[in-house]
Scaffold this motif. Structure first.
Motif, mmCIF file in Angstrom:
data_model
loop_
_atom_site.group_PDB
_atom_site.id
_atom_site.type_symbol
_atom_site.label_atom_id
_atom_site.label_comp_id
_atom_site.label_asym_id
_atom_site.label_seq_id
_atom_site.Cartn_x
_atom_site.Cartn_y
_atom_site.Cartn_z
ATOM 1 N N ALA A 291 -5.580 7.863 -9.170
ATOM 2 C CA ALA A 291 -6.128 7.297 -7.938
ATOM 3 C C ALA A 291 -5.510 5.938 -7.633
ATOM 4 C CB ALA A 291 -7.642 7.165 -8.062
ATOM 5 N N GLU A 292 -5.411 5.612 -6.354
ATOM 6 C CA GLU A 292 -4.771 4.372 -5.925
ATOM 7 C C GLU A 292 -5.431 3.137 -6.528
ATOM 8 O OE1 GLU A 292 -4.164 4.112 -1.691
ATOM 9 O OE2 GLU A 292 -3.786 6.272 -1.540
ATOM 10 N N GLU A 293 -6.757 3.162 -6.667
ATOM 11 C CA GLU A 293 -7.449 1.982 -7.202
ATOM 12 C C GLU A 293 -7.188 1.775 -8.695
ATOM 13 O OE1 GLU A 293 -10.625 5.306 -6.785
ATOM 14 O OE2 GLU A 293 -8.884 4.554 -5.651
ATOM 15 N N ASN A 294 -6.532 2.735 -9.319
ATOM 16 C CA ASN A 294 -6.216 2.638 -10.747
ATOM 17 C C ASN A 294 -4.740 2.309 -10.995
ATOM 18 O OD1 ASN A 294 -8.402 5.288 -10.792
ATOM 19 N ND2 ASN A 294 -8.878 3.409 -11.887
ATOM 20 N N ILE A 295 -4.068 1.773 -9.967
ATOM 21 C CA ILE A 295 -2.625 1.507 -10.071
ATOM 22 C C ILE A 295 -2.325 0.076 -9.650
ATOM 23 C CG2 ILE A 295 -0.340 2.134 -9.189
ATOM 24 C CD1 ILE A 295 -1.396 4.967 -8.764
ATOM 25 N N LEU A 296 -1.465 -0.569 -10.413
ATOM 26 C CA LEU A 296 -0.926 -1.885 -10.062
ATOM 27 C C LEU A 296 0.593 -1.794 -10.149
ATOM 28 C CD1 LEU A 296 -2.072 -5.397 -10.959
ATOM 29 C CD2 LEU A 296 0.195 -4.730 -11.765
ATOM 30 N N LEU B 196 10.124 7.636 -4.488
ATOM 31 C CA LEU B 196 8.915 8.386 -4.812
ATOM 32 C C LEU B 196 8.568 9.439 -3.760
ATOM 33 C CD1 LEU B 196 6.860 5.364 -6.145
ATOM 34 C CD2 LEU B 196 7.584 7.345 -7.505
ATOM 35 N N SER B 197 9.445 9.630 -2.782
ATOM 36 C CA SER B 197 9.251 10.684 -1.793
ATOM 37 C C SER B 197 9.540 12.044 -2.436
ATOM 38 C CB SER B 197 10.196 10.470 -0.607
ATOM 39 O OG SER B 197 11.552 10.674 -1.014
ATOM 40 N N THR B 198 9.216 13.092 -1.748
ATOM 41 C CA THR B 198 9.488 14.441 -2.267
ATOM 42 C C THR B 198 10.965 14.614 -2.579
ATOM 43 O OG1 THR B 198 7.639 15.348 -0.995
ATOM 44 C CG2 THR B 198 9.308 16.903 -1.777
ATOM 45 N N HIS B 199 11.812 14.138 -1.681
ATOM 46 C CA HIS B 199 13.264 14.223 -1.882
ATOM 47 C C HIS B 199 13.694 13.358 -3.063
ATOM 48 C CE1 HIS B 199 17.506 14.592 -1.012
ATOM 49 N NE2 HIS B 199 17.618 13.287 -0.861
ATOM 50 N N GLY B 200 13.149 12.142 -3.143
ATOM 51 C CA GLY B 200 13.527 11.232 -4.230
ATOM 52 C C GLY B 200 13.116 11.771 -5.595
ATOM 53 N N ILE B 201 11.938 12.358 -5.678
ATOM 54 C CA ILE B 201 11.468 12.918 -6.949
ATOM 55 C C ILE B 201 12.321 14.120 -7.347
ATOM 56 C CG2 ILE B 201 9.539 14.119 -8.046
ATOM 57 C CD1 ILE B 201 7.688 12.259 -6.390
ATOM 58 N N ALA B 202 12.744 14.916 -6.357
ATOM 59 C CA ALA B 202 13.615 16.047 -6.650
ATOM 60 C C ALA B 202 14.946 15.573 -7.231
ATOM 61 C CB ALA B 202 13.844 16.879 -5.389
ATOM 62 N N ILE B 203 15.496 14.498 -6.676
ATOM 63 C CA ILE B 203 16.740 13.927 -7.198
ATOM 64 C C ILE B 203 16.528 13.437 -8.629
ATOM 65 C CG2 ILE B 203 18.355 11.997 -6.971
ATOM 66 C CD1 ILE B 203 18.022 12.234 -3.944
ATOM 67 N N MET B 204 15.391 12.771 -8.865
ATOM 68 C CA MET B 204 15.088 12.278 -10.210
ATOM 69 C C MET B 204 15.022 13.417 -11.212
ATOM 70 S SD MET B 204 12.364 12.140 -12.542
ATOM 71 C CE MET B 204 10.821 12.183 -11.630
ATOM 72 N N PRO C 158 0.802 -1.223 0.000
ATOM 73 C CA PRO C 158 0.000 0.000 0.000
ATOM 74 C C PRO C 158 0.831 1.267 0.000
ATOM 75 C CG PRO C 158 -0.437 -1.347 1.965
ATOM 76 C CD PRO C 158 0.480 -2.126 1.105
ATOM 77 N N GLU C 159 1.994 1.231 0.678
ATOM 78 C CA GLU C 159 2.813 2.441 0.727
ATOM 79 C C GLU C 159 3.407 2.777 -0.647
ATOM 80 O OE1 GLU C 159 5.493 -1.048 1.994
ATOM 81 O OE2 GLU C 159 3.392 -0.413 2.177
ATOM 82 N N VAL C 160 3.655 1.733 -1.464
ATOM 83 C CA VAL C 160 4.161 1.967 -2.820
ATOM 84 C C VAL C 160 3.052 2.520 -3.705
ATOM 85 C CG1 VAL C 160 5.214 0.908 -4.862
ATOM 86 C CG2 VAL C 160 5.882 0.144 -2.570
ATOM 87 N N ILE C 161 1.881 1.909 -3.623
ATOM 88 C CA ILE C 161 0.732 2.374 -4.409
ATOM 89 C C ILE C 161 0.389 3.821 -4.054
ATOM 90 C CG2 ILE C 161 -1.719 2.037 -4.869
ATOM 91 C CD1 ILE C 161 -0.060 -0.136 -6.122
ATOM 92 N N GLU C 162 0.365 4.129 -2.765
ATOM 93 C CA GLU C 162 0.052 5.484 -2.324
ATOM 94 C C GLU C 162 1.084 6.484 -2.842
ATOM 95 O OE1 GLU C 162 -0.530 8.053 1.825
ATOM 96 O OE2 GLU C 162 -0.206 5.878 1.903
ATOM 97 N N ALA C 163 2.358 6.105 -2.769
ATOM 98 C CA ALA C 163 3.427 6.999 -3.223
ATOM 99 C C ALA C 163 3.332 7.248 -4.723
ATOM 100 C CB ALA C 163 4.787 6.412 -2.864
ATOM 101 N N TYR C 164 3.013 6.193 -5.494
ATOM 102 C CA TYR C 164 2.934 6.406 -6.939
ATOM 103 C C TYR C 164 1.661 7.168 -7.321
ATOM 104 C CZ TYR C 164 4.457 5.912 -11.684
ATOM 105 O OH TYR C 164 4.912 6.215 -12.945
ATOM 106 N N ALA C 165 0.615 6.982 -6.556
ATOM 107 C CA ALA C 165 -0.612 7.750 -6.794
ATOM 108 C C ALA C 165 -0.340 9.241 -6.594
ATOM 109 C CB ALA C 165 -1.721 7.280 -5.863
ATOM 110 N N ASP C 166 0.381 9.583 -5.532
ATOM 111 C CA ASP C 166 0.721 10.979 -5.273
ATOM 112 C C ASP C 166 1.588 11.532 -6.407
ATOM 113 O OD1 ASP C 166 -0.667 10.943 -2.898
ATOM 114 O OD2 ASP C 166 1.104 10.616 -1.652
#
Length: 358
Positions: A72-77, A259-267, A59-67
């Motif tokens: 929406a989380e239900e639209n992610i695998l 997928l955190s704020t810091h990780g996305i900034a690095i990306m 769930p934490e991965v799905i939530e992070a990618y949804a953000d």
């Protein structure tokens, strides 16, 4: 033929495996053949939960990618790279021996490999001269092909040519395929041109599927983590087919950090650096008199047509620089794909290019 081979299915006996960069191999020190990032960030992992099976869909991965994606989380695998997503879509929606997928080569090779492995036919509709989908030819094939077309794969940016599918052409395809088949847009490289993503069309077309990955812009090819963005019914059906524990706990931990704020900034910083380096590299390559064509600039690689592509590929390999040769692929004679690596790696490539006479 050995007795063990005789036990295999006839389909498997006839299969030709996908020749990934790692399978092709090569002796060298500068590997620019797999569209990998030159280096990854540093991540921390906890081992306290390694005695437990992981969640099928952490769930934490799905939530992070949804953000991150705005979906929406239900639209992610989440799956083992987008390659697993491709295979799941074929296995979920295509009946072996009866249905087919549709591709337009040159494009990513795993679409047809996944179909072959599942006993599903691949129908190849050549693209237009600019490598955009031939909409009318696709329409005719979907409406008249003996095998029912159930999934259309469109790579955008396309690997290896780099072009992005036009919105208008995609919408035309989505309009006449509604109720007939899925249209899958592979956005493995979309972070290099995020404004060209097709996610915005998902709200109007429940048969549009988007595949993504952390392998490229996120520099995490080694953890094998990809995503499917789709209508909730598509996700539910894929969950019937996916293995019970596809995402290892260490993979989930790293994905959440990436997928955190810091990780996305690095990306995003990495992407900006690679785009700047790619553009400088292309500027220098265009000056070479034996370069005949430089293809579309939308990803972390560039496809180049040389006067003698095979000769250039060999000359680089002799110097320990491993590129990807596409001379045997349809419409790509004398073409070589170059991954954009580090500053030092690209300077070495240019040095060898400048030393070649064709």
């Amino acid at each position: 033929m050995s007795s063990i081979t005789e036990l295999a299915t006839e389909r498997v006996k006839q299969l030709t495996p996908y020749l990934s960069a790692r399978r092709i191999g090569g002796k060298g020190h500068n590997f620019l053949n797999a569209n990998e990032a030159p280096k990854s960030a540093t991540f921390l992992m906890k081992s306290i939960t390694l005695n437990r099976y992981p969640e099928c869909q952490p769930p934490e991965v799905i939530e992070a990618y949804a953000d991150y994606s705005g979906v929406a989380e239900e639209n992610i695998l989440v799956s083992r790279g987008s390659d697993e997503s491709i295979g799941l879509l074929v296995r979920t929606f295509c009946e072996p021996g009866r249905d087919a997928i549709l591709i337009s080569t040159p494009t990513y090779g795993m679409y047809s490999i996944s179909a072959d492995t599942a006993g599903v036919k691949t129908v190849d509709v050549p693209p237009a001269d600019d490598f955009q989908p031939d909409v009318e030819a696709i329409r005719n094939t979907v409406e008249n092909n003996p095998e029912k077309i159930k999934v259309i794969f469109i790579c955008s940016p396309n690997n290896p040519t780099g072009n992005v599918v036009d919105d208008d052409k995609l919408v035309q395809i989505l309009d006449f395929t509604r109720g007939r088949c899925l249209v899958v847009v592979d956005e493995a490289y979309i972070e290099f041109c995020p404004e060209k993503s097709k996610v915005k069309l998902m709200k109007d077309y429940d048969h549009l599927v988007i595949t993504r990955t952390l392998s490229k812009a996120f520099a995490l090819a080694g953890i094998r983590c990809g995503f499917t963005l789709a209508d909730q019914e598509v996700i539910k059906l894929m969950l019937k087919v996916i293995d019970p524990y596809p995402i290892a706990d260490p993979v989930a931990q790293i994905a959440v950090q990436a997928l955190s704020t810091h990780g996305i900034a690095i990306m995003k910083e990495r992407v900006a650096e690679l785009i700047e380096r790619r553009d400088r590299f292309v500027e220098e390559v265009r000056k070479l008199d034996y370069v005949q064509e430089v293809f579309y600039e939308n990803a972390n690689y560039i496809l180049i047509r040389f006067r003698d592509g095979e000769g250039l590929f060999k000359a680089c390999a002799d110097k320990g620089i491993i590129l990807r040769d596409f001379h045997t692929k349809t419409r790509l004679q004398n073409c070589v794909r170059v991954t954009i690596g580090s500053e030092e790696e690209m300077n070495e490539v240019l040095s060898v290019f400048h030393s070649i006479k064709q």
